[in-house]
Design a protein around this motif. Structure first.
Motif: not given
Lengths: 691, 180
Positions: A259-260, A263, A350-351, A438, A470, A472, A475, A493, A495-496
């Protein structure tokens, strides 16, 4: 255009009011909710993102066409000035990582002498040609010529990247590089290694006027999150079977790295090499593997031996585990304690807002008898929601409404309270603490070792820990990994919303119903048939040889329906791809006589059934003709692994490119019900563009 | 890029949620920006942008792909902006804040402050039609032909409108010179 209009335009741009993130999130969520309402009629059974996404392929095609067009010379020559402007932008993007990424990676490669050195000792004459030679096979073949050089110089020359850098420094681009170095664009590491190779002196003086495009470049660079922490374990080196025939590691079902990486690529830049854990990329995907025949043994190991896509001289050994799928409605009610970081840094759209939204998705998919509690930590820890049955949705949703971010992080305080609540809920059974943060661990237990021990001790009393990452910027990947690994849990992780859907909804059964604990894999390679081997990924999961039989050594868990994938690249005895020469004095000693001349190796698996303290053993020989797994699945896993290697700039990939990875993945897309593979194929395209 | 948008839009219309999510994330800023320039108030523009996002799934069903997605989207946003202005006209005109009044007060750069103040006066002076045109031609840097497509007008009409804008600015300058 008149002056007045220009003035108006300039003022409009000046007033380009910044986008307020909370308003944006609200709007996006409103859009998605509305989308779900509108599309309910289409397929009642399909959950929001469970529908296969087909947009990847047309998009991909578009990108590819665009790229082909802008890189073809006739097109370049024939364009109008408008096209040239567009092109200039694209090329800036293209150049940026090209200039930077190889530089940043010089240090690890150089220090990792055992992989880099045998691969590509580039001789001085070739350096002049720089990058052009990188793709040329002749580089690899012209290798072993050099007499010993002084160690520092040797290390610097070991990587063709350095050669490329050097070549470029001599060219007119040297000034640009120097400017970047000055502005701190090039990492300290890279500058150090440049200095070490004696190149720093040749850099031009600082007094070069920065141009506008460089200002833009600088801004772009600044946008990249810099506070993220990865532990960056060095890449698994090539092993010589005769010297170290046994390879041992714990399985890993985390997906955070994928996921990282996604993203980062969606944001238009390449993730730092440290962030790429190949086994997590590979294990992000579901594969169709042979299923266990009965429930006596919780999972079925399979082995396939095939050609390596990026190296005709080696073989790929694909080891796969398929866990059986437990009936979700028959599982014991789950006890979940959410420990939510509400520190100020969680305020971003986004968190926390994403977490709350994710939480709603998950709630709809739990059983009515499951119980949930929520503990927050932010300066002082608090129990926001006492243990509540999922059937009481109203109460749970109301408490979610009241979550808000603010305050400084004091992780451990909340951690202790959450564990307290979880232990009460667990009674004789088990409970799981799900930490959402985060990663800003400003913890009360300051000593990471102590924190680890705390979590490990609680694990043995039946309280597990999973970690959801959550956002960046700060993180802290390394800490999260350690915590989840010690807590018998997953680190993911998010992100969406789509990722929340995957982790919290689709994988929930797997997480809540463990079918085997402490799963370890050990492969003993046969020196009579396998000259060299390399485990792809699993760097952070390596175990000592003796840990395999030690039941007190913790390892990875497999949940209901989970699949686990591991890949080895092996070089057979006598292959032209063997990297190491025979030893002059060892060849006198004859290879040990064995009765297993046809076997490549021997696979051993250890696992414990849930609640058991002693492990079970599964053994199976790896023979060259074994193909238990559908070739399509092996091909896809190989494409993902190869892509990961490219992201890590592994020189062993030779001239195997993003295009090759893409073609391979495309050919192995299969049914892809949830569209994850399609998304991956698109990501390769993005990585190519961000190169 | 438009091509990609169009494909995303068509898939989203068929019920592909990821495609829709991509599309929204990609275009939210643009939606908000145009709404803000037409309406002149941040909070209202945020509301309108949110309305647009919520209305898109249903509207997308009518997206045929015969115009570029961005052209189509601009139309949707402008319509929503007009509705908002109409609603507002029914009540009373809310103070506009192009050039963002709060920011203005904190602004230390005198030159910048003067420019934003000028912008506010200029945009307030323009009719809704002219402001829409300015938002597209100057704000989104569209050609007159493209802006015409969005607004359903000929290229000539857009050029004429821009000359009206120029006139209005000249007039404003003349008036201000007299009072200065």
């Amino acid at each position: 255009m008149s002056d007045d209009l220009e003035r108006l335009q300039a003022a409009l741009k000046m007033d380009a009011s910044e986008i307020e993130e909370t308003a944006k999130t609200r709007a996006l969520l409103a859009g998605l909710e509305s989308f779900d309402r509108v599309n309910q009629g289409i397929d009642q059974r399909s959950r929001p993102s469970a529908k296969a996404s087909r947009f990847a392929s047309p998009l991909q095609q578009g990108l590819k066409t665009m790229w082909t067009r802008i890189t073809s010379r006739p097109f370049l020559l024939a364009t109008t000035s408008l096209c040239t402007i567009a092109l200039a932008v694209v090329i800036t993007q293209q150049n940026r990582p090209l200039r930077l990424a190889p530089l940043g990676d010089v240090a690890p490669l150089a220090s990792e002498g055992d992989i880099a050195a045998p691969k590509s000792v580039v001789v001085a004459d070739e350096r002049a040609d720089g990058a052009a030679l990188l793709k040329d096979k002749s580089v690899e073949e012209s290798v072993v010529v050099q007499a010993p050089i002084a160690p520092a110089q040797d290390a610097a020359m070991a990587s063709p990247d350095v050669a490329a850098v050097e070549g470029r420094l001599r060219s007119e681009n040297a000034q640009t590089l120097a400017r970047e170095a000055e502005k701190g664009l090039v990492t300290g590491r890279a500058v150090d290694s440049l200095a070490a190779s004696g190149l720093a002196e040749s850099m031009p003086s600082p007094s070069i006027v920065a141009q506008e495009s460089d200002a833009e470049l600088y801004r772009l660079q600044q946008d990249q999150p810099s506070g993220d922490v990865f532990d960056g374990a060095p890449v698994n080196p090539l092993k010589i079977t005769a010297q170290e025939p046994v390879s041992t590691f714990a399985i890993d079902v985390d997906t955070a790295s994928y996921s990282y990486v996604r993203s980062a690529l969606l944001d238009g830049y390449r993730p730092q090499a440290d962030a790429v854990r190949i086994e997590e990329l590979v294990n992000y995907f579901d594969y169709t593997y042979p299923k266990p025949a009965d429930t006596e043994v919780p999972f079925q190991p399979s082995v396939s031996v095939s050609a390596t896509p990026w190296n005709p001289g080696t073989k790929l050994v694909h080891i796969a585990i398929q866990g059986f799928t437990a009936d979700e409605s028959e599982r014991a009610p789950a006890n979940l304690v959410f420990l939510i970081d509400t520190s100020g840094s969680m305020e971003d759209a986004n968190k926390l807002p994403l977490l709350v939204q994710s939480f709603r998705l998950m709630l709809a998919n739990l059983q009515p008898d499951d119980r949930i509690a929520i503990v927050t930590y932010a300066g002082s820890a608090g129990l926001v929601l006492e243990p509540t049955k999922v059937s009481d949705q109203r109460k749970i949703l109301a408490s979610l409404q009241n979550l808000s971010a603010g305050g400084s992080t004091a992780g451990a305080e909340g951690l202790q309270q959450a564990y307290g609540v979880a232990e009460d809920m667990a009674g004789d059974g088990s409970a799981r603490v799900i930490l959402a943060t985060d990663g800003d661990f400003n913890v009360g237990i300051a000593d990471p070792e102590e924190l680890k021990n705390f979590i490990a001790a609680k694990r043995d009393t039946g309280v597990f820990l999973s970690v959801l990452g959550f956002g960046r910027g700060n993180y802290d990947d390394a800490t999260m990994q350690v915590l989840a690994q010690n807590g018998n849990g997953q680190a993911a992780y998010i992100d969406t919303l789509a990722e929340a859907q995957k982790v919290l909804v689709e994988d929930v059964a797997a997480t809540l119903v463990p079918i085997a604990n402490d799963v370890k894999i050990q492969v003993e390679w046969n020196p009579a048939t396998v000259a060299e081997y390399r485990l792809i990924g699993y760097e952070t999961r390596a175990l000592n040889r003796e840990d395999f039989n030690n039941d007190r050594v913790d390892a990875g868990e497999i949940g209901s329906g989970h699949t686990v994938t591991a890949l080895y690249e092996i070089t057979l005895v006598g292959s032209s791809a063997v990297m190491t020469d025979d030893l002059r004095y060892e060849s006198a000693a004859a290879a040990p006589e064995t009765n297993f001349t046809s076997e490549l190796g021997f696979l051993k698996l250890r696992y414990k059934l849930p609640g058991a303290t002693t492990s079970q053993l599964i053994e199976t020989p790896i023979t060259p003709d074994r193909v238990d797994i559908a070739p399509q699945e092996t091909a896809f896993a190989a494409a993902v692994a190869g892509f990961g290697e490219l992201l890590r700039d592994n020189q062993a990939m030779g001239d195997w490119s993003h295009d090759d990875a893409q073609t391979l993945a495309q050919s192995a897309r299969g049914e892809d019900t949830f569209g994850y593979r399609a998304e991956f194929i698109r990501l390769i395209g993005l990585a190519k563009a961000a190169q | 890029m438009d091509d990609n948008d169009t494909n995303l839009a068509i898939e989203a219309a068929k019920g592909d949620r990821r495609a829709f999510e991509r599309l929204l994330t990609r275009h939210y800023d643009r939606i908000y920006r145009v709404a803000y320039r037409v309406i002149g108030n941040r909070a209202e523009a945020q509301d309108v942008a949110q309305e647009v996002c919520a209305a898109l799934p249903a509207k997308l069903k009518g997206f045929r792909g015969d115009a570029a997605f961005s052209t189509w989207l601009y139309r949707v946003v402008l319509n929503a902006g007009r509705d908002q202005l109409r609603r507002k006209a029914a009540q009373q005109r809310i103070t506009s804040d192009w050039g963002n009044v709060q920011v203005l007060h904190r602004e230390t750069d005198v030159q910048r402050m003067a420019e934003l103040d000028w912008l506010n006066r200029a945009l307030t002076r323009l009719s809704d039609e002219l402001r829409e045109t300015v938002a597209l031609v100057l704000g989104e840097e569209m050609s007159h032909a493209l802006a015409g497509q969005v607004l359903g007008l000929s290229e000539g009409t857009i050029s004429w409108r821009m000359s009206e804008v120029r006139k209005a600015l000249k007039l404003m300058a003349a008036e201000e010179a007299r009072f200065a």
